[in-house]
Design an enzyme around this catalytic site. Structure first.
Site, PDB file in Angstrom:
ATOM      1  CE  LYS A   8      -4.327  -1.446   2.175  1.00 51.69           C
ATOM      2  NZ  LYS A   8      -5.345  -0.939   3.267  1.00 51.69           N
ATOM      3  CE  LYS A  61      -9.954  -6.353  -5.866  1.00 51.11           C
ATOM      4  NZ  LYS A  61     -10.195  -6.672  -4.597  1.00 51.11           N
ATOM      5  CE  LYS A  70     -14.805  -0.719  -2.317  1.00 53.20           C
ATOM      6  NZ  LYS A  70     -15.305  -1.814  -1.494  1.00 53.20           N
TER       7      LYS A  70
END
Ligand code: ADP
Ligand code: TRP
Length: 325
Positions: free
Chosen positions: A113, A193, A196
């Site tokens: 991240k 995948k 959102k």
């Protein structure tokens, strides 16, 4: 020792979609039939990346409504919001004081991240410590997680052990309950995948017309979907065929997939079936919306009170043993 209680948290990161339903919500429904559970919306975790206050507030409520709409049973699962239980943040601080920085620097998810980000918050770095606090506060037997979160649950065990050794036995060591490898759903673009952030979702609240439009545009035969989380994802069509395995579905599916004909009719059927699956969820969701924000806030205040009482039992021991009282 048999597993009796579990805890799981979901970040309120956006409108939930079919991928979340298959990969997370359905599993929660399965767990609640076997265990008592704590189910919380991890809003403090959602703050570890840039966000808007108004949006966060709304999403937390949306997720709680969706938990209830898909059939989480509040008698079996205490649904609450993390930030309404200040003990999470308090315990995270205390645990953090016992942890060498190097242990957090090793965390795979942190490395991923923070990779290529200019500014990484202290919160993102501390994310696993807060997660350990979430888990240890409730003295649960196990934590159901996907492979990507195993390292975090292990860290919570490490922290529990450290604290127990240093200050006396306080925390139960939680087991990892590896979620069974569910399907990974590919987005309607057929490229990555369903997520959102990629705009390739079918939302759980999409109208039949939206579902129809999205299914009609969706790629039936994507070239070769890249795998994610180590698994080959399946298209919504493959997922649909598993869910709706009737003879007529099979015939149409075969015709479209194998002979490349009747794909229009097949897609109509897929859209209809998906909307049919979503309809009762949407109806229940709407019922809950109709009860109003006040109802939801009262509900959450009541469940936060229960959670706080449980958490406080642990914190009283923690504070006393750590020399804070
Ligand atoms: P998103 O990628 O849309 O941001 P999250 O990362 O917030 O979704 O995932 C929340 C939960 O939903 C996780 O348990 C994750 O494994 C599951 N999930 C998300 N996307 C999918 C997908 N496309 N297929 C299966 N499970 C998914
Ligand atoms: N980190 C988890 C995820 O992204 C969410 C989470 C936060 C969690 N705290 C937790 C899961 C405690 C289980 C237990 O999926």
């Amino acid at each position: 020792m048999p597993i009796k209680t579990i805890i799981t948290g979901l970040q309120p990161s956006g409108d939930l979609h079919i991928g979340n339903y298959v990969g997370a919500l359905q599993q929660i429904l399965e767990f609640q039939s076997k265990f008592d559970c704590f189910l919380f919306v991890a809003d403090l975790h959602a703050m570890t990346v840039p966000y808007e206050a108004k949006v966060l507030r709304q999403r937390v409520r949306d997720v709680v409504r969706m938990f209830l709409a898909v059939g989480v049973n509040p008698e079996k699962c205490l649904i609450f919001v993390q930030s309404q239980v200040p003990q999470h943040a308090e315990l995270a601080w205390i645990l953090g004081t016992q942890l060498p920085i190097a242990e957090l620097e090793r965390m795979t998810q942190y490395k991923e991240k923070s990779d290529q980000k200019k500014a990484v918050s202290v919160g993102l770095f501390n994310y696993p410590v807060l997660m350990a606090a979430d888990i240890l506060l409730y003295q649960v037997d196990a934590v159901p997680v996907g492979q990507d979160q195993v390292q975090h649950v292990e860290l919570s065990r490490t922290l529990a052990r450290k604290f127990n050794n240093q200050f006396g036995n306080t925390f139960k060591l939680p087991e990892v309950l590896l979620k069974k490898e569910g399907a990974r759903i590919l987005g309607t673009d057929g490229k990555s995948k369903m997520s959102k952030s990629l705009g390739n979702t079918i939302g759980l609240l999409d109208s039949p017309e939206d579902v129809r439009k999205k299914v009609r545009k969706a790629v039936v035969h994507p070239p070769r979907p890249e795998s994610f989380e180590g698994k080959r994802p399946i298209t919504i069509f493959e997922w649909h065929d598993q869910q709706f395995a009737s003879a007529s579905t099979r015939t149409l599916s075969q015709q479209c997939h194998v002979e490349n004909r009747n794909c229009e009719a097949y897609k109509e059927l897929v859209a209809k079936n998906i909307s049919g699956l979503l309809a009762p969820i949407q109806k229940k969701y709407q019922d809950i919306v109709n009860r109003g924000d006040d109802w939801l806030l009262r509900y959450l205040n009541a469940s936060a009170e229960v959670a706080r009482a449980r958490a406080e039992r642990t914190m009283e021991m923690v504070r006393a043993r750590a020399g804070l009282r």
